[in-house]
Design a protein around this motif. Structure first.
Motif, mmCIF file in Angstrom:
data_model
loop_
_atom_site.group_PDB
_atom_site.id
_atom_site.type_symbol
_atom_site.label_atom_id
_atom_site.label_comp_id
_atom_site.label_asym_id
_atom_site.label_seq_id
_atom_site.Cartn_x
_atom_site.Cartn_y
_atom_site.Cartn_z
ATOM 1 N N GLU A 1 19.793 -43.485 -52.780
ATOM 2 C CA GLU A 1 18.792 -42.588 -52.220
ATOM 3 C C GLU A 1 17.395 -43.210 -52.197
ATOM 4 O O GLU A 1 16.740 -43.217 -51.160
ATOM 5 C CB GLU A 1 18.773 -41.270 -53.004
ATOM 6 C CG GLU A 1 20.104 -40.541 -53.026
ATOM 7 C CD GLU A 1 20.661 -40.215 -51.651
ATOM 8 O OE1 GLU A 1 19.874 -39.959 -50.706
ATOM 9 O OE2 GLU A 1 21.892 -40.210 -51.498
ATOM 10 N N ASP A 2 16.941 -43.728 -53.325
ATOM 11 C CA ASP A 2 15.578 -44.251 -53.402
ATOM 12 C C ASP A 2 15.441 -45.616 -52.718
ATOM 13 O O ASP A 2 14.599 -45.791 -51.843
ATOM 14 C CB ASP A 2 15.116 -44.348 -54.855
ATOM 15 C CG ASP A 2 15.033 -42.990 -55.535
ATOM 16 O OD1 ASP A 2 14.979 -41.964 -54.823
ATOM 17 O OD2 ASP A 2 15.039 -42.954 -56.775
ATOM 18 N N PRO B 1 14.688 -48.982 -46.472
ATOM 19 C CA PRO B 1 15.604 -48.095 -45.734
ATOM 20 C C PRO B 1 16.703 -48.851 -44.970
ATOM 21 O O PRO B 1 16.452 -49.850 -44.307
ATOM 22 C CB PRO B 1 14.690 -47.362 -44.760
ATOM 23 C CG PRO B 1 13.323 -47.495 -45.325
ATOM 24 C CD PRO B 1 13.308 -48.799 -46.060
ATOM 25 N N TRP C 1 21.597 -46.284 -41.588
ATOM 26 C CA TRP C 1 22.970 -45.830 -41.820
ATOM 27 C C TRP C 1 23.723 -45.631 -40.510
ATOM 28 O O TRP C 1 24.909 -45.980 -40.410
ATOM 29 C CB TRP C 1 22.966 -44.532 -42.616
ATOM 30 C CG TRP C 1 22.414 -44.677 -43.998
ATOM 31 C CD1 TRP C 1 21.167 -44.329 -44.424
ATOM 32 C CD2 TRP C 1 23.079 -45.229 -45.134
ATOM 33 N NE1 TRP C 1 21.025 -44.626 -45.766
ATOM 34 C CE2 TRP C 1 22.175 -45.174 -46.224
ATOM 35 C CE3 TRP C 1 24.344 -45.765 -45.347
ATOM 36 C CZ2 TRP C 1 22.497 -45.620 -47.495
ATOM 37 C CZ3 TRP C 1 24.668 -46.210 -46.615
ATOM 38 C CH2 TRP C 1 23.761 -46.141 -47.669
ATOM 39 N N GLY D 1 17.232 -45.513 -49.156
ATOM 40 C CA GLY D 1 16.723 -44.419 -48.345
ATOM 41 C C GLY D 1 15.234 -44.489 -48.094
ATOM 42 O O GLY D 1 14.764 -44.113 -47.022
ATOM 43 N N THR D 2 14.470 -45.000 -49.065
ATOM 44 C CA THR D 2 13.015 -44.974 -48.956
ATOM 45 C C THR D 2 12.373 -46.348 -49.100
ATOM 46 O O THR D 2 11.592 -46.765 -48.248
ATOM 47 C CB THR D 2 12.426 -44.033 -50.042
ATOM 48 O OG1 THR D 2 13.035 -42.748 -49.908
ATOM 49 C CG2 THR D 2 10.931 -43.906 -49.895
ATOM 50 N N LYS E 1 27.955 -42.978 -47.852
ATOM 51 C CA LYS E 1 27.271 -43.013 -49.152
ATOM 52 C C LYS E 1 28.228 -42.629 -50.285
ATOM 53 O O LYS E 1 28.198 -43.234 -51.358
ATOM 54 C CB LYS E 1 26.076 -42.060 -49.158
ATOM 55 C CG LYS E 1 24.869 -42.590 -48.447
ATOM 56 C CD LYS E 1 23.715 -41.602 -48.584
ATOM 57 C CE LYS E 1 22.462 -42.086 -47.927
ATOM 58 N NZ LYS E 1 21.338 -41.124 -48.098
ATOM 59 N N ILE F 1 26.866 -40.170 -42.563
ATOM 60 C CA ILE F 1 26.094 -40.863 -43.587
ATOM 61 C C ILE F 1 26.564 -40.410 -44.963
ATOM 62 O O ILE F 1 26.720 -41.222 -45.877
ATOM 63 C CB ILE F 1 24.585 -40.612 -43.394
ATOM 64 C CG1 ILE F 1 24.130 -41.253 -42.078
ATOM 65 C CG2 ILE F 1 23.780 -41.152 -44.569
ATOM 66 C CD1 ILE F 1 22.717 -40.885 -41.660
ATOM 67 N N TYR F 2 26.826 -39.114 -45.113
ATOM 68 C CA TYR F 2 27.346 -38.594 -46.385
ATOM 69 C C TYR F 2 28.654 -39.297 -46.758
ATOM 70 O O TYR F 2 28.851 -39.696 -47.905
ATOM 71 C CB TYR F 2 27.567 -37.082 -46.294
ATOM 72 C CG TYR F 2 28.297 -36.526 -47.486
ATOM 73 C CD1 TYR F 2 27.608 -36.247 -48.671
ATOM 74 C CD2 TYR F 2 29.668 -36.304 -47.448
ATOM 75 C CE1 TYR F 2 28.275 -35.758 -49.781
ATOM 76 C CE2 TYR F 2 30.344 -35.815 -48.555
ATOM 77 C CZ TYR F 2 29.645 -35.541 -49.714
ATOM 78 O OH TYR F 2 30.316 -35.073 -50.814
#
Length: 92
Positions: free
Chosen positions: A17-18, A25, A28, A21-22, A63, A59-60
């Motif tokens: 996530e971090d 990035p 995905w 995702g951020t 992941k 994406i879920y």
């Protein structure tokens, strides 16, 4: 005094996530749409067999498959990952 379970040494949420995702990035959707197939391997804890995870729908999905593949008990998780009707952990 209540003894709480030990937290894993590695928090996979931080990575997925971090970081992905951020901080750095990951696209995905591009991974899912890529003509180069991504294949992820995890172990089914009920059958003790390797499971090939591919053909990601969201994406879920990707992941969660990555989380399962990295779910080393006591190191990166305190529980198995339930996904696609299976109980999964790291394939090593």
């Amino acid at each position: 005094f209540t003894e709480e379970p030990l937290r894993p040494a590695l928090d996979l949420s931080v990575l997925l996530e971090d970081v992905m995702g951020t901080i750095k990035p990951l696209d995905w959707d591009a991974v899912i749409a890529s003509p180069v197939p991504l294949k992820i391997v995890a172990s089914n804890v009920d059958t003790c067999q390797a499971v090939l995870l591919e053909d990601f729908e969201s994406i879920y999905d990707i992941k969660t498959c990555l989380r399962a593949s990295a779910a080393v008990p006591a190191v990166a998780t305190n529980e198995v990952v339930q996904h696609r009707g299976q109980r999964l952990v790291d394939a090593a």
